[in-house]
Design a protein around this motif. Structure first.
Motif, PDB file in Angstrom:
ATOM      1  N   LEU A 182      40.216  83.899  62.747  1.00  0.00           N
ATOM      2  CA  LEU A 182      39.699  82.783  61.955  1.00  0.00           C
ATOM      3  C   LEU A 182      38.757  81.958  62.813  1.00  0.00           C
ATOM      4  O   LEU A 182      38.957  81.819  64.027  1.00  0.00           O
ATOM      5  N   GLY A 183      37.732  81.401  62.186  1.00  0.00           N
ATOM      6  CA  GLY A 183      36.792  80.553  62.903  1.00  0.00           C
ATOM      7  C   GLY A 183      36.552  79.254  62.159  1.00  0.00           C
ATOM      8  O   GLY A 183      36.436  79.248  60.929  1.00  0.00           O
ATOM      9  N   TRP A 184      36.500  78.156  62.890  1.00  0.00           N
ATOM     10  CA  TRP A 184      36.284  76.836  62.297  1.00  0.00           C
ATOM     11  C   TRP A 184      34.939  76.272  62.730  1.00  0.00           C
ATOM     12  O   TRP A 184      34.585  76.259  63.912  1.00  0.00           O
ATOM     13  N   LEU A 185      34.168  75.781  61.746  1.00  0.00           N
ATOM     14  CA  LEU A 185      32.902  75.106  61.995  1.00  0.00           C
ATOM     15  C   LEU A 185      33.010  73.676  61.469  1.00  0.00           C
ATOM     16  O   LEU A 185      33.260  73.475  60.278  1.00  0.00           O
ATOM     17  N   PRO A 186      32.824  72.675  62.310  1.00  0.00           N
ATOM     18  CA  PRO A 186      32.908  71.288  61.856  1.00  0.00           C
ATOM     19  C   PRO A 186      31.695  70.903  61.000  1.00  0.00           C
ATOM     20  O   PRO A 186      30.681  71.611  60.985  1.00  0.00           O
ATOM     21  N   ARG A 198      43.479  83.579  66.551  1.00  0.00           N
ATOM     22  CA  ARG A 198      43.993  84.780  65.899  1.00  0.00           C
ATOM     23  C   ARG A 198      44.779  84.361  64.667  1.00  0.00           C
ATOM     24  O   ARG A 198      45.496  83.364  64.681  1.00  0.00           O
ATOM     25  N   ALA A 199      44.647  85.102  63.589  1.00  0.00           N
ATOM     26  CA  ALA A 199      45.344  84.765  62.350  1.00  0.00           C
ATOM     27  C   ALA A 199      46.845  84.936  62.531  1.00  0.00           C
ATOM     28  O   ALA A 199      47.319  86.018  62.879  1.00  0.00           O
ATOM     29  N   THR A 200      47.609  83.877  62.321  1.00  0.00           N
ATOM     30  CA  THR A 200      49.063  83.947  62.364  1.00  0.00           C
ATOM     31  C   THR A 200      49.587  84.171  60.948  1.00  0.00           C
ATOM     32  O   THR A 200      48.872  83.935  59.965  1.00  0.00           O
ATOM     33  N   PRO A 201      50.835  84.627  60.801  1.00  0.00           N
ATOM     34  CA  PRO A 201      51.396  84.777  59.448  1.00  0.00           C
ATOM     35  C   PRO A 201      51.345  83.494  58.634  1.00  0.00           C
ATOM     36  O   PRO A 201      51.074  83.527  57.425  1.00  0.00           O
ATOM     37  N   PRO A 238      46.761  79.046  69.415  1.00  0.00           N
ATOM     38  CA  PRO A 238      45.966  79.045  70.656  1.00  0.00           C
ATOM     39  C   PRO A 238      44.536  79.510  70.405  1.00  0.00           C
ATOM     40  O   PRO A 238      44.303  80.472  69.674  1.00  0.00           O
ATOM     41  N   GLN A 239      43.585  78.812  71.028  1.00  0.00           N
ATOM     42  CA  GLN A 239      42.184  79.200  70.918  1.00  0.00           C
ATOM     43  C   GLN A 239      41.924  80.456  71.753  1.00  0.00           C
ATOM     44  O   GLN A 239      42.586  80.699  72.757  1.00  0.00           O
ATOM     45  N   LEU A 240      40.935  81.231  71.325  1.00  0.00           N
ATOM     46  CA  LEU A 240      40.583  82.471  72.011  1.00  0.00           C
ATOM     47  C   LEU A 240      39.167  82.380  72.585  1.00  0.00           C
ATOM     48  O   LEU A 240      38.293  81.747  71.989  1.00  0.00           O
ATOM     49  N   PRO A 241      38.928  83.026  73.739  1.00  0.00           N
ATOM     50  CA  PRO A 241      37.600  82.964  74.384  1.00  0.00           C
ATOM     51  C   PRO A 241      36.610  83.933  73.754  1.00  0.00           C
ATOM     52  O   PRO A 241      36.059  84.808  74.422  1.00  0.00           O
TER      53      PRO A 241
END
Length: 239
Positions: A50-54, A90-93, A124-127
């Motif tokens: 998943l990705g978030w854009l403000p 990462r997408a969690t349940p 947690p954020q991913l690089p």
């Protein structure tokens, strides 16, 4: 309207030009991969991420492989509960279940979206983001890596391209990107290789074209940064 859910296009060549939204945008990729350029950052969302854009962050996007997923648009008031920077997780349940529920109208949307925002904060954020150097002196270094990632300049070569002494270059690069040159080059290569892998290339071709000496070196780098094999990352953790 507090939110709007839209499916992502399925065309591998789907791309959007640079644009921005008054509210926030959350991408969910379930198949293929989505490459983003947002401000001074390039990012990759493989399947299962998943990705978030403000709000108001100018961005462009392009699909790779058989892209599938959805895009959740949040009104500015709802987006205020979310981070002010681009983030990838990462997408969690839990996150997946909350997004699935939004495919249909929910009775108390505000409460549901608040739970979604809280679940995001715990993930947690991913690089999977790499900052793009903005200093004019660093543009030859960026151009060299993008043109021939398999021959990306080492520190001494990069300093020469920027017409800097090695120590001055290291200071300039960290001030511009927030990363050491070695860490930036590693993350840039990682994104390039994962993007090619998501587009359908073999692990060997993706690894060598991005400058890794072997597929095993590529796999080790992915495990170090993302805790999974390259195939698991691109497939969203599916075996």
């Amino acid at each position: 309207m507090e939110y709007r859910m839209v499916p992502l296009g399925t065309s591998a060549s789907r791309a959007t030009a640079l644009h921005a939204h008054a509210g926030g945008q959350l991408f969910q990729v379930t198949q293929g991969a989505l490459a983003l350029q947002a401000g001074a950052v390039r990012a990759l969302l493989p399947a299962g991420h998943l990705g978030w854009l403000p709000p108001h962050l100018a961005h462009a996007a392009s699909g790779h492989g058989a892209l599938q997923g959805c895009s959740l648009y949040l009104a500015a008031a709802q987006a205020a509960q979310w981070p002010a920077t681009l983030q990838i997780v990462r997408a969690t349940p839990l996150l997946t279940a909350l997004l699935d529920a939004l495919q249909q109208p929910v009775r108390d949307a505000a409460s549901h979206l608040a739970v979604l925002a809280e679940a995001w904060q715990r993930a947690p954020q991913l690089p999977l983001c790499v900052p793009v150097p903005l200093s004019p002196r660093l543009q030859p270094v960026l151009a060299a890596l993008l043109a021939r990632p398999e021959q990306a300049p080492d520190l001494d070569e990069a300093a020469a391209l920027a017409h800097c002494a090695r120590r001055s270059f290291s200071r300039l690069f960290r001030a511009d990107t927030g990363l050491s040159y070695a860490d930036w080059r590693q993350q840039a290569r990682l994104l390039l290789a994962l993007t090619e892998l998501a587009a359908g290339s073999s692990a060997t071709r993706a690894a060598l074209s991005a400058g890794y000496c072997s597929p095993s070196a590529f796999s080790q780098a992915v495990r170090k940064y993302l805790g999974a094999t390259p195939g698991e990352v691109v497939r969203g953790g599916q075996q």
